[in-house]
Design an enzyme around this catalytic site. Structure first.
Site, PDB file in Angstrom:
ATOM      1  N   CYS A  53       0.783  -1.395  -0.278  1.00 37.84           N
ATOM      2  CA  CYS A  53       0.030  -0.146   0.037  1.00 37.84           C
ATOM      3  C   CYS A  53       0.949   1.313  -0.078  1.00 37.84           C
ATOM      4  CB  CYS A  53      -0.946  -0.055   1.543  1.00 37.84           C
ATOM      5  SG  CYS A  53      -0.109   0.425   2.571  1.00 37.84           S
ATOM      6  N   CYS A  55       0.812   3.964   1.724  1.00 39.62           N
ATOM      7  CA  CYS A  55       1.487   4.231   3.240  1.00 39.62           C
ATOM      8  C   CYS A  55       2.840   3.289   3.749  1.00 39.62           C
ATOM      9  CB  CYS A  55       0.438   4.138   4.394  1.00 39.62           C
ATOM     10  SG  CYS A  55      -0.663   2.711   4.590  1.00 39.62           S
TER      11      CYS A  55
END
Length: 144
Positions: A53, A55
């Site tokens: 992902c 993040c």
């Protein structure tokens, strides 16, 4: 010659793995590797639950990299890759109770016991610098 989806995914995530292994973080890719390392790691062990992902890319891995520049760091550095090495990740998460599974996340163990944990929502809402500060504070507290 066409590439399988599995091979495509392996090729795609390799740089994400390399970002941590280049720092000296050891990948645990099987249940056996997790069982051989986490419960017996003397002193402190950082365990990064890596992920594909945004993040993880923007905050988690850079935050870990910054924290590892600190003068006090854990004795052992490990990572498992959520969504890729599923069984190893599930086994590692057994050591992070009572926290629910989340990725990316970062655990600090001392003699096999969880002493500090950064959940995904604490990664998403903070900068790499803030994550590094959180980790270095935990290193100062538990890794002396």
């Amino acid at each position: 010659m066409s590439m399988s989806f599995d091979q495509y995914m392996r090729d795609m995530v390799q740089p994400m793995r390399d970002e941590l292994t280049a720092l000296g973080v050891q990948e645990l890719r099987t249940v056996e590797e997790v069982e051989a390392q986490l419960p017996t790691a003397k002193g402190t062990a950082l365990v990064v639950i890596n992920s594909v992902c945004g993040c993880a890319a923007g905050q988690c891995r850079p935050g870990v990299a910054q924290a590892l520049q600190h003068d006090i760091t854990p004795d052992h550095l490990f990572t498992v890759f959520a969504g890729q090495d599923k069984e190893a990740t599930a086994k590692a998460r057994e050591y992070f109770a009572p926290y629910p599974p989340s990725s990316p996340s970062i655990a600090l163990l001392k003699d096999g016991e969880l002493v500090h944990f950064i959940e995904r929502h604490q990664v998403e809402d903070r900068s790499a610098q803030q994550i590094a500060e959180d980790l270095t504070s935990a290193f100062d507290r538990f890794c002396r």
